[in-house]
Structure formats: C-alpha cells, structure tokens
Design a protein around this motif. Structure first.
Motif, PDB file in Angstrom:
ATOM      1  N   HIS A  43     -81.589 -23.338 110.171  1.00 22.56           N
ATOM      2  CA  HIS A  43     -80.538 -23.018 109.228  1.00 22.56           C
ATOM      3  C   HIS A  43     -79.302 -22.577 110.013  1.00 22.56           C
ATOM      4  CE1 HIS A  43     -78.331 -20.736 106.121  1.00 22.56           C
ATOM      5  NE2 HIS A  43     -78.954 -21.533 105.258  1.00 22.56           N
ATOM      6  N   PRO A  44     -78.094 -22.797 109.526  1.00 21.13           N
ATOM      7  CA  PRO A  44     -76.885 -22.371 110.239  1.00 21.13           C
ATOM      8  C   PRO A  44     -76.896 -20.904 110.638  1.00 21.13           C
ATOM      9  CG  PRO A  44     -76.299 -23.827 108.452  1.00 21.13           C
ATOM     10  CD  PRO A  44     -77.774 -23.592 108.337  1.00 21.13           C
ATOM     11  N   ASN A  45     -77.509 -20.054 109.797  1.00 19.79           N
ATOM     12  CA  ASN A  45     -77.546 -18.620 110.117  1.00 19.79           C
ATOM     13  C   ASN A  45     -78.439 -18.308 111.320  1.00 19.79           C
ATOM     14  OD1 ASN A  45     -75.834 -18.090 108.009  1.00 19.79           O
ATOM     15  ND2 ASN A  45     -77.480 -17.637 106.562  1.00 19.79           N
ATOM     16  N   ASP A  46     -79.303 -19.270 111.662  1.00 23.65           N
ATOM     17  CA  ASP A  46     -80.224 -19.048 112.777  1.00 23.65           C
ATOM     18  C   ASP A  46     -79.621 -19.432 114.126  1.00 23.65           C
ATOM     19  OD1 ASP A  46     -82.121 -18.234 110.932  1.00 23.65           O
ATOM     20  OD2 ASP A  46     -82.927 -20.273 110.677  1.00 23.65           O
ATOM     21  N   ILE A  47     -78.406 -19.941 114.108  1.00 20.89           N
ATOM     22  CA  ILE A  47     -77.783 -20.404 115.357  1.00 20.89           C
ATOM     23  C   ILE A  47     -77.295 -19.208 116.171  1.00 20.89           C
ATOM     24  CG2 ILE A  47     -75.866 -21.752 116.301  1.00 20.89           C
ATOM     25  CD1 ILE A  47     -76.098 -23.505 113.800  1.00 20.89           C
ATOM     26  N   GLU A  48     -77.557 -19.280 117.475  1.00 22.07           N
ATOM     27  CA  GLU A  48     -77.189 -18.191 118.369  1.00 22.07           C
ATOM     28  C   GLU A  48     -75.680 -18.169 118.602  1.00 22.07           C
ATOM     29  OE1 GLU A  48     -78.534 -17.211 122.701  1.00 22.07           O
ATOM     30  OE2 GLU A  48     -80.319 -17.748 121.511  1.00 22.07           O
ATOM     31  N   ASN A  49     -75.067 -16.970 118.549  1.00 27.82           N
ATOM     32  CA  ASN A  49     -73.641 -16.810 118.796  1.00 27.82           C
ATOM     33  C   ASN A  49     -73.378 -16.484 120.264  1.00 27.82           C
ATOM     34  OD1 ASN A  49     -72.840 -17.183 116.064  1.00 27.82           O
ATOM     35  ND2 ASN A  49     -73.521 -15.088 115.608  1.00 27.82           N
ATOM     36  N   MET A  50     -72.132 -16.626 120.670  1.00 29.26           N
ATOM     37  CA  MET A  50     -71.713 -16.277 122.032  1.00 29.26           C
ATOM     38  C   MET A  50     -70.868 -15.012 121.971  1.00 29.26           C
ATOM     39  SD  MET A  50     -70.604 -19.846 123.926  1.00 29.26           S
ATOM     40  CE  MET A  50     -69.963 -18.903 125.317  1.00 29.26           C
ATOM     41  N   ASP A  51     -71.018 -14.189 122.969  1.00 36.15           N
ATOM     42  CA  ASP A  51     -70.233 -12.950 123.031  1.00 36.15           C
ATOM     43  C   ASP A  51     -68.739 -13.278 123.096  1.00 36.15           C
ATOM     44  OD1 ASP A  51     -72.498 -11.421 122.959  1.00 36.15           O
ATOM     45  OD2 ASP A  51     -72.635 -11.217 125.152  1.00 36.15           O
ATOM     46  N   GLY A  52     -67.961 -12.552 122.294  1.00 34.58           N
ATOM     47  CA  GLY A  52     -66.494 -12.709 122.310  1.00 34.58           C
ATOM     48  C   GLY A  52     -66.010 -13.978 121.663  1.00 34.58           C
ATOM     49  N   CYS A  53     -66.907 -14.681 120.979  1.00 36.74           N
ATOM     50  CA  CYS A  53     -66.524 -15.966 120.377  1.00 36.74           C
ATOM     51  C   CYS A  53     -66.849 -16.016 118.881  1.00 36.74           C
ATOM     52  CB  CYS A  53     -67.228 -17.125 121.088  1.00 36.74           C
ATOM     53  SG  CYS A  53     -66.652 -17.437 122.760  1.00 36.74           S
ATOM     54  N   ILE A  54     -66.164 -16.888 118.228  1.00 34.11           N
ATOM     55  CA  ILE A  54     -66.452 -17.212 116.830  1.00 34.11           C
ATOM     56  C   ILE A  54     -67.143 -18.571 116.810  1.00 34.11           C
ATOM     57  CG2 ILE A  54     -65.421 -17.684 114.562  1.00 34.11           C
ATOM     58  CD1 ILE A  54     -63.006 -15.998 115.482  1.00 34.11           C
ATOM     59  N   THR A  55     -68.231 -18.636 116.069  1.00 36.62           N
ATOM     60  CA  THR A  55     -68.977 -19.897 115.977  1.00 36.62           C
ATOM     61  C   THR A  55     -68.484 -20.689 114.757  1.00 36.62           C
ATOM     62  OG1 THR A  55     -70.912 -18.835 116.951  1.00 36.62           O
ATOM     63  CG2 THR A  55     -71.254 -20.942 115.829  1.00 36.62           C
ATOM     64  N   ILE A  56     -68.086 -21.928 115.005  1.00 33.59           N
ATOM     65  CA  ILE A  56     -67.618 -22.793 113.902  1.00 33.59           C
ATOM     66  C   ILE A  56     -68.607 -23.936 113.734  1.00 33.59           C
ATOM     67  CG2 ILE A  56     -65.737 -24.196 112.998  1.00 33.59           C
ATOM     68  CD1 ILE A  56     -63.832 -22.687 114.740  1.00 33.59           C
ATOM     69  N   LEU A  57     -69.028 -24.149 112.498  1.00 37.67           N
ATOM     70  CA  LEU A  57     -69.928 -25.243 112.157  1.00 37.67           C
ATOM     71  C   LEU A  57     -69.283 -26.103 111.055  1.00 37.67           C
ATOM     72  CD1 LEU A  57     -73.249 -23.232 112.038  1.00 37.67           C
ATOM     73  CD2 LEU A  57     -72.785 -25.142 113.594  1.00 37.67           C
ATOM     74  N   PRO A  58     -69.694 -27.364 110.962  1.00 36.85           N
ATOM     75  CA  PRO A  58     -69.137 -28.220 109.901  1.00 36.85           C
ATOM     76  C   PRO A  58     -69.774 -27.920 108.535  1.00 36.85           C
ATOM     77  CG  PRO A  58     -70.710 -29.470 111.192  1.00 36.85           C
ATOM     78  CD  PRO A  58     -70.592 -28.133 111.859  1.00 36.85           C
ATOM     79  N   VAL A  59     -69.479 -26.745 108.043  1.00 31.48           N
ATOM     80  CA  VAL A  59     -70.045 -26.299 106.769  1.00 31.48           C
ATOM     81  C   VAL A  59     -68.903 -25.920 105.834  1.00 31.48           C
ATOM     82  CG1 VAL A  59     -71.529 -24.614 105.620  1.00 31.48           C
ATOM     83  CG2 VAL A  59     -72.137 -25.461 107.913  1.00 31.48           C
ATOM     84  N   LYS A  60     -68.938 -26.431 104.610  1.00 33.96           N
ATOM     85  CA  LYS A  60     -67.906 -26.099 103.625  1.00 33.96           C
ATOM     86  C   LYS A  60     -68.084 -24.666 103.131  1.00 33.96           C
ATOM     87  CE  LYS A  60     -66.804 -30.664 101.686  1.00 33.96           C
ATOM     88  NZ  LYS A  60     -66.763 -31.446 100.429  1.00 33.96           N
ATOM     89  N   GLN A  61     -67.062 -24.157 102.458  1.00 39.81           N
ATOM     90  CA  GLN A  61     -67.122 -22.798 101.940  1.00 39.81           C
ATOM     91  C   GLN A  61     -68.242 -22.604 100.932  1.00 39.81           C
ATOM     92  OE1 GLN A  61     -63.210 -21.833 100.475  1.00 39.81           O
ATOM     93  NE2 GLN A  61     -62.413 -21.358 102.510  1.00 39.81           N
ATOM     94  N   ASP A  62     -68.618 -23.678 100.239  1.00 33.95           N
ATOM     95  CA  ASP A  62     -69.699 -23.550  99.246  1.00 33.95           C
ATOM     96  C   ASP A  62     -71.077 -23.719  99.880  1.00 33.95           C
ATOM     97  OD1 ASP A  62     -69.808 -26.239  99.809  1.00 33.95           O
ATOM     98  OD2 ASP A  62     -69.426 -26.928  97.767  1.00 33.95           O
ATOM     99  N   GLY A  63     -71.116 -23.852 101.226  1.00 28.61           N
ATOM    100  CA  GLY A  63     -72.384 -23.956 101.933  1.00 28.61           C
ATOM    101  C   GLY A  63     -72.859 -25.371 102.194  1.00 28.61           C
ATOM    102  N   THR A  64     -72.123 -26.380 101.713  1.00 27.32           N
ATOM    103  CA  THR A  64     -72.524 -27.774 101.944  1.00 27.32           C
ATOM    104  C   THR A  64     -72.426 -28.106 103.425  1.00 27.32           C
ATOM    105  OG1 THR A  64     -71.679 -28.391  99.767  1.00 27.32           O
ATOM    106  CG2 THR A  64     -72.126 -30.176 101.309  1.00 27.32           C
ATOM    107  N   GLU A  65     -73.515 -28.655 103.963  1.00 31.23           N
ATOM    108  CA  GLU A  65     -73.559 -28.979 105.389  1.00 31.23           C
ATOM    109  C   GLU A  65     -73.042 -30.398 105.629  1.00 31.23           C
ATOM    110  OE1 GLU A  65     -77.593 -28.298 106.525  1.00 31.23           O
ATOM    111  OE2 GLU A  65     -77.458 -26.114 106.307  1.00 31.23           O
TER     112      GLU A  65
END
Length: 629
Positions: free
Chosen positions: A279-301
């Motif tokens: 799931h997108p929430n399970d993706i590991e983040n990087m320190d000092g960074c913002i993680t961007i995924l191709p996901v719409k505001q309504d959660g559509t992947e």
C-alpha cells in the motif's frame, strides 16, 4: 413522430387540387397555383420579407461597366501585379466580378453594416434606423443578393469567406450563411476590440464583435506563432486520463516514489517500482524529503508518464523538475517532441532554473492552432483602427477596423497562399487593402486585392450639402464621398509611406521591423462603375461595351493594358498600328484579340507567336445575344 404541419399542408393542397377541377378558368388556376406555392415555401430556417433595391431596377434596363479614373493610378513597379479599388454599388460591381473572377477567388473579407439602428447604412438612399419596422428584412435582403454572387466568386475547391458582425445581426447572418453555403465549414470567433466597454443600462456591456470564417473545399486554418507562449512547454508527469493504461493495476512498473528535498524542492532520488501488494502508506520515506507518488487526492492510484529509468535520465538532462503550486508539489517533464526540438535547435536553451529544469524558448515561436476567443491587444479598434487612420488621412471616417485584426484574419488562411486574390466588397476605409500590403511586406507575398465601396457621404454631410443645394453627382459631393475621400487617399498614403499632408509616417508596423514611412511596393488602379443601356436606340451595344473591355481584362488578370507589353486589339486599325509596327511588336508579351476580327494566315501567325488570347465571351456575350448582336 408525426409531422402535423405536413399533414395540414397536404390536406390543404389536396383541397386546392379539387378546386382546380371545379374552377378551371385561367384566372382561378393562377390564383390556386399562387396559394400552393406559398404553402410549399420553406418551413424551416430563416424567413423574411424580401425587398428590392434601386440597383436591382437599374440592372434590369442597364449593364454595369467599368471606367478607369486616369487621375487615380499609382504604380511602384510595373512588373508587379495590380490591385483595384472600384467605386460603385457593390451589387453593381459584383455583377462584373462574376464575369471576371467566377470560381477564382481565394478569400472574401467583408465588414458589412452592422444594422445597429443608429442610421449607419442606407437602403435605396434612405438611412435605416431603429424605427424602421423592416430594418432586419431589408438588411437580410441586401446581404443575400450579394452573398449569392459571392458564392459564385469563391473557388469551391479551396477558399474562405470572412465576415465580421456584432450582436444585432449575428444570429440572422449565421442562419443566412447556413442556407446559402450548406457545404461550408462554419466557425465563429469572438474578438475583443476595445479596452473599455460600451456601457448599457441594465444590460451586459459590450467589448467584442464576432468574426465568421466559412471554409470551402480543402481550405484550412493555419497554425499561428504565439510569441507569448513560445517558452518550453512542461507537462504533468502523473497520468490523469480515464484510459485503463493510466491506472496502477494496468502498469505497476510505472508506480514508484519520487523523493523531493523539503527545503529546495528539488528531486533527490527516484525510487524503484513498488509491488502491487504494498500500500502507498507502507512505502519507506527518506530523511529530509517528501515522498511523491502518482496518487490522486481521492486516493486513486495512477501511474507516472515515464518509467523510473527514463525519468532518471530526464532528470540528469534537466528535462524533469518539481513545481510548487500552492501547497502541492507537481512533478513535470518535457515530451519527446520538445526534446527533439531542443536537439534540432528549434529551441534555444538558456540555462537551468531554480527547480533544476532547463529554460529556453522557440527561436521562431511555437506554432499552434488559434483559438476562437481572441483577446489580442493589437486588435484594439480605437488604437489601431481609428487612431492609425487619423494619423494617415485625418478624421475622415468612423469605426475602421484594426489593421492588425484584418491582417491576422487573412494570415490565418492565406499564410501559405502568397499569390492569393482577396475581394472586399464592403471596403469602407480600405483596411483590407492596407492589411494585404502589410502581409505581403512581412512574408514576401504577391497577394492582390480588389476593394469595392460606394461613394456615399455621411448623414451629417448629406444634411449640410442639402442646405447648400449640393446633390449626389455634383463635384463637391463626389470629392467628399468615401471612395475618393477615404479609401483612395488611405491606400495611396500607406503605399507612399506618408500622411495626407505628404509628411513621412512615424513608427513601425507592429510585429515587424517595417517602418511605416517605407510604404509598400505595389500598384493600384481606381475604377468607377457606370451604366450603359441594354437596348440602345441609336448605336450598337457592342460598340458601347467595347469601350470598357480594357478595364475588364485588367481586372481579370491584375495587369495594365499599356499597349506596350500588354495589348488589346479591338479592330483592324489597332492590329495595323500595333502588330505591324516592328518596334512595338517586339516588346509585346500578351495580346487580347476581338473574336470578330478576320485575319489572314500571316497575321494569325504573328499573334500566335505571342500566345494571344481572345477577349472572353463571358464578359458581355450574354448581353449581346439578348440584344441580337
């Protein structure tokens, strides 16, 4: 669905047929047929009460002819084609143009009276105002008769009719166009023509007008170079369409994280594709960074538009970046087509912006299709119509079009037709001719124009002349008419690059480095429409019409019959003076010959060597046949 109107009409026609059997005398039959004709008249579309004009009555008994005004002729280069201004009622002139240019015209541009009710046009010598209960039907009758001939002039294989109008008649005009030109591709542009608006109490204020474009055959609207939008175009990396390939399930390899620095908002790292089970929430983040995924505001992947490997290469070359939009971060990239424009030097690269993306611009601007909503500063009718004309000839004409608005209209369809012929039969101040000359100067074209305008004076001038006993036809009236007082001097001044006082014009034409004082390399002649009776009593019609053949040939071929290079042979005397004179003969390039001249074999061979042409029968052949000549 039952057509109730047709049922009623069929019932009435059946009843008429019965009445015809019971009342078979000629008078009754004529009356019944008249009623039936009315019943069968058009029941859908534009219907109005048709009116006749004085010019219609004149055409019944007279033939229009052209007479050259020897005092109004301007030649800059005898090797260039000629343009023409025709003074006369435009229906009168169109009668002649149908003989010389049937099916040959590339473009008609017209700016007819808008019928605002403000006494801005005449019908049979009377100004039409808002109190005229027939003003709409008079206007439609006037337009229809002229558009019917315009239809015959246009090249059906490739041509365009352009017509400007405002809110008073645009609906009626659109219906009229659909009726007369059923095969045309019709579009209407809304164009802002003033900075402010025409204020109206309790109504929307008006700042625009409309432009109809009617395309015939293969005619197209050309792309334009928009200098305001010639910078490198960037596209959102996330796919947003509804097609199945834009979703994660269809292309899981294009679903990966992009890590952006929290402070600089630059891309730090591009991750690998994420397995479907994560799931997108399970993706590991990087320190000092913002993680961007191709996901719409309504959660559509969704998915990214590029694979991770391709995006890494794009990032390295400056072809990808992140843009902050309010609180959102948007990943952008440039397409393969734009990259190709960079590698082929169509785009001049300037450097790298703060987000890591390249900056640059199209060296010649980027071509794109024009839109149907125009808000273009140079189309301002006050600044580039009224004020521009005032600087050339003074305050002699109200509400001229912006020179650049007309030029742009023509350029949209004639950009790649550099030898086109353009007709304007509502020429007014002569903006169309000015625009054609400017367009030619900008791109090296040799387009020619034919402008037709009457020689009316304004309503105020009419009243003033009436007080002094001056009438139409008097010298003072004629010299103050539109054709001689506005159209001709504006044309001559713009070609010579001077104002009406002979002073050089100041400034450059917009969108070019062409000084207005340079003028234009072009030629123009002035013709006037006159009449000759269809059935003269004391002379031959052929002799009368023969006096006006010269102008018809010049108009048809955009040349001047100078009896040096281009010669006209109407009789044997002409032949002897011109063809048999060796000094004259050697300079001849074109010959037009009266078909009634009898030549021997030697004489025929002499003119054949010059590729002679017979005077076209369509000029006045029908009129001569009707008069048994």
């Amino acid at each position: 669905m039952t057509n109730l109107s047709k049922q009623k009409r069929d019932t009435m026609i059946a009843f008429l047929e019965q009445l015809k059997k019971e009342h078979s005398d000629d008078k009754s039959i004529r009356a019944f047929n008249e009623i039936e004709n009315h019943l069968r008249e058009k029941k859908y579309g534009l219907v109005w009460e048709e009116h006749s004009e004085e010019v219609d009555d004149m055409l019944k008994e007279n033939i229009p002819v052209l007479v050259a005004d020897k005092e109004r002729r301007l030649c800059k280069d005898e090797n260039l084609p000629w343009n023409f201004i025709i003074e006369g009622d435009n229906l009168q002139a169109l009668y002649l143009l149908e003989k010389t240019h049937k099916g040959k015209i590339d473009c008609i541009y017209i700016d007819p009276p808008y019928n605002t009710g403000a006494r801005d046009w005449k019908y049979n010598n009377d100004y039409v105002d808002v109190n005229d209960s027939y003003r709409h039907s008079k206007w439609l009758s006037m337009m229809k008769s002229r558009l019917m001939i315009a239809k015959e002039l246009l090249n059906p294989e490739n041509s365009v009719l352009i017509c400007t109008i405002d809110e008073k008649e645009y609906l009626h005009l659109g219906c009229l166009f659909e009726e007369i030109f059923p095969n045309a591709k019709i579009q209407m542009v809304s164009s802002i023509i003033k900075d402010g608006t025409s204020m109206r109490l309790s109504e929307f204020s008006r700042c625009n007008e409309y432009i109809f474009f009617l395309r015939f055959g293969s005619a197209i609207i050309e792309k334009e170079i928009n200098q305001e939008t010639n910078k490198i175009p960037w596209r959102n990396l996330i796919r947003s369409g509804t097609g199945s390939n834009n979703f994660r399930k269809a292309r899981p390899n294009s679903f990966y994280p992009i890590y952006v620095d929290k402070n600089s908002f630059k891309i730090v790292k591009i991750g690998e594709s994420i397995p479907m089970q994560l799931h997108p929430n399970d993706i590991e983040n990087m320190d000092g960074c913002i993680t961007i995924l191709p996901v719409k505001q309504d959660g559509t992947e969704m998915v990214w538009g590029l694979s991770s490997e391709t995006l890494k290469q794009y990032l390295k070359n400056g072809y990808a970046k992140v843009v902050k939009n309010n609180k959102s971060l948007i990943v952008k990239y440039i397409t393969k087509g734009v990259i190709n424009d960079i590698t082929t030097n169509k785009i001049i690269v300037e450097g790298i912006d703060d987000n890591g993306g390249i900056t640059g611009y199209y060296s010649d601007g980027k071509a794109q299709m024009p839109q149907n909503q125009w808000d273009i500063p140079s189309h301002n009718a006050t600044q580039y119509g009224t004020n521009l004309l005032k600087n050339i000839i003074g305050h002699r004409f109200t509400f001229p079009k912006s020179l650049y608005a007309v030029r742009d209209c023509l350029n949209h369809i004639l950009k790649n037709k550099k030898n086109a012929t353009i007709i304007d039969f509502f020429a007014g101040s002569g903006t169309t001719g000015h625009a054609v000359n400017l367009l030619n100067a900008q791109d090296g074209g040799k387009r020619t124009f034919i402008m037709v305008t009457n020689n009316e004076v304004s309503e105020d001038e009419t009243k003033e002349f009436a007080k002094r006993g001056i009438r139409k036809g008097d010298k003072e009236w004629e010299e103050k008419g539109i054709a001689k007082y506005v159209t001709w001097p504006r044309t001559v001044c713009s070609i010579d690059g001077v104002n009406i006082k002979g002073e050089p014009l100041k400034g450059d034409y917009l969108d070019s480095n062409i000084p207005m004082a340079d003028g234009f390399e072009t030629n123009v002649k002035f013709f006037k429409c006159e009449w000759t009776p269809r059935k003269p009593e004391d002379y031959l019609l052929s002799n009368a019409l023969g006096l006006h053949i010269k102008e018809m040939i010049e108009l048809q071929n955009a040349i001047e019959i100078d009896n040096v290079k281009n010669v006209l042979i109407l009789n044997k005397d002409d032949f002897n003076k011109i063809i048999l004179d060796d000094e004259v003969y050697n300079k001849i390039e074109n010959i037009w010959l009266n078909q009634n001249i009898v030549l021997n074999a030697k004489e025929l061979k002499m003119i054949q060597a010059k590729g002679f042409k017979y005077i076209p029968r369509e000029f006045f052949g029908q009129e001569l046949r009707e008069n048994a000549e």
